[in-house]
Scaffold this motif. Structure first.
Motif, short mmCIF file in Angstrom:
data_model
loop_
_atom_site.label_atom_id
_atom_site.label_comp_id
_atom_site.label_asym_id
_atom_site.label_seq_id
_atom_site.Cartn_x
_atom_site.Cartn_y
_atom_site.Cartn_z
N ASN A 106 8.61 -2.97 6.02
CA ASN A 106 8.46 -2.99 4.63
C ASN A 106 7.24 -3.19 3.53
O ASN A 106 7.11 -3.74 2.62
CB ASN A 106 9.45 -4.71 4.98
N ARG A 107 6.09 -3.73 4.24
CA ARG A 107 5.08 -3.52 3.91
C ARG A 107 4.57 -2.31 3.97
O ARG A 107 4.00 -2.92 2.49
CB ARG A 107 3.80 -4.32 4.91
N LEU A 108 4.56 -1.86 4.64
CA LEU A 108 3.91 -0.05 4.33
C LEU A 108 4.92 0.79 2.83
O LEU A 108 4.31 1.13 1.88
CB LEU A 108 3.73 0.48 5.23
N ALA A 109 6.20 0.50 3.61
CA ALA A 109 6.77 0.64 2.12
C ALA A 109 6.84 0.29 1.02
O ALA A 109 6.43 1.54 -0.37
CB ALA A 109 8.26 1.15 2.09
N ASN A 110 6.93 -1.00 0.46
CA ASN A 110 6.03 -1.78 -0.31
C ASN A 110 4.74 -0.97 -1.23
O ASN A 110 4.08 -1.10 -2.66
CB ASN A 110 6.43 -2.81 -0.55
N GLU A 111 3.64 -1.17 -0.21
CA GLU A 111 2.48 -0.36 -0.38
C GLU A 111 2.40 0.65 -1.06
O GLU A 111 1.77 1.62 -2.16
CB GLU A 111 1.60 -0.87 0.40
N MET A 112 3.42 1.71 -0.54
CA MET A 112 3.14 3.38 -0.72
C MET A 112 4.65 3.44 -2.11
O MET A 112 3.59 4.10 -2.95
CB MET A 112 3.85 3.89 0.32
N ALA A 113 5.26 2.53 -2.27
CA ALA A 113 5.68 2.60 -3.25
C ALA A 113 5.26 2.64 -4.67
O ALA A 113 5.07 3.25 -5.51
CB ALA A 113 7.25 1.40 -2.92
N MET A 114 4.22 1.63 -5.00
CA MET A 114 3.07 0.90 -6.02
C MET A 114 2.41 2.82 -5.93
O MET A 114 2.17 2.88 -6.96
CB MET A 114 2.13 0.19 -5.56
N ARG A 115 1.94 2.76 -4.18
CA ARG A 115 1.03 3.96 -4.50
C ARG A 115 1.46 5.62 -5.36
O ARG A 115 1.26 6.75 -4.56
CB ARG A 115 0.30 4.04 -3.23
#
Ligand code: SF4
Length: 242
Positions: A106-115
């Motif tokens: 969940n944390r990585l996906a949020n970061e990757m969506a922002m990126r």
């Protein structure tokens, strides 16, 4: 087995030993390599990295049975970021470690969506992303940025140590010998295939409890087999279906 001293003072196997290991391994892989959805040519980088994250502490066959449905439901980092942690927990229940996986992804996906789905190219920037350590950083550098990087986990370590000799440190991430050997083995255009071949050999032949040296494609120069007397005792050429 001839050995060379590299520039940092670490004793590593010779180029000939490494080359022979890789050559025999790749020949074997062409016939015996496993097929998984994330190894398909059509797999996206998102799918490949997601698979590597899920494969940590979980058998590949377990992930393979779960993977197609999961990527159909969440086909991108953006879609994954839209899921709640509770939804992800439900999804991961069949393959275990669901709370930890859900929180981390969940944390990585949020970061990757922002990126916008783009991973950085620099290791130091990768390794500060949520849930990304040395292993996943290597996977990103290889799959997303075309670098030759070893997917060095406990399974690859077992094969390399049995074949070439033991590490010095408990933690494979910091063992200079094992890291050097892995980098020498996984090199060039076939880096992906070599990684997959070592991992398949670990799963199908060089098993943790009972290595099946009699059917191993690299038995001829294997240090462990020589020390165990496997070369003298066993007839090569047995079937993998034994
Ligand atoms: Fe493992 Fe035996 Fe093959 Fe060596 S010969 S790599 S110990 S299965």
């Amino acid at each position: 087995m001839a050995k060379l001293q590299d520039g940092s003072g670490i004793v590593i196997p010779s180029a000939e030993d490494i080359g022979k290991f890789r050559q025999n391994l790749l020949s074997w892989y062409q016939q015996h390599g496993r097929h998984f959805p994330w190894r398909n040519k059509s797999a996206t980088n998102y799918q490949r990295i997601l698979a590597e994250i899920l494969l940590q502490r979980t058998q590949a066959e377990t992930v393979a049975s779960f993977f197609p449905g999961f990527v159909k439901r969440f086909p991108s980092w953006k879609k994954l970021a839209e899921a709640t942690e509770e939804e992800l927990q439900e999804c991961f229940k069949p393959i275990g470690l669901w709370r930890r996986r859900a929180a981390s992804l969940n944390r990585l996906a949020n970061e990757m969506a922002m990126r916008r789905g783009r991973f950085p190219r620099e290791r130091e920037k990768l390794e500060v992303l949520p849930g990304v350590g040395q292993y996943i950083a290597n996977a990103v550098l290889m799959f997303c940025h075309g670098e030759s990087q070893p997917l060095l986990d406990a399974n690859m370590a077992r094969v390399l140590e049995r074949y070439f000799g033991p590490r010095k440190l408990v933690d494979i991430r910091y063992d200079p010998y094992l890291q050097s050997v892995a980098r020498e083995v996984v090199t060039g255009d076939s880096a992906r295939l070599v990684n997959w071949a070592v991992l398949d050999l670990a799963a199908l032949v060089c098993e943790q409890k009972t290595p099946r040296c009699s059917v191993c494609p690299v038995v001829e120069r294997c240090r462990f087999a020589r020390e165990q007397g496997s070369l003298a005792r066993e007839e090569p050429g047995g079937s993998l279906q034994d």
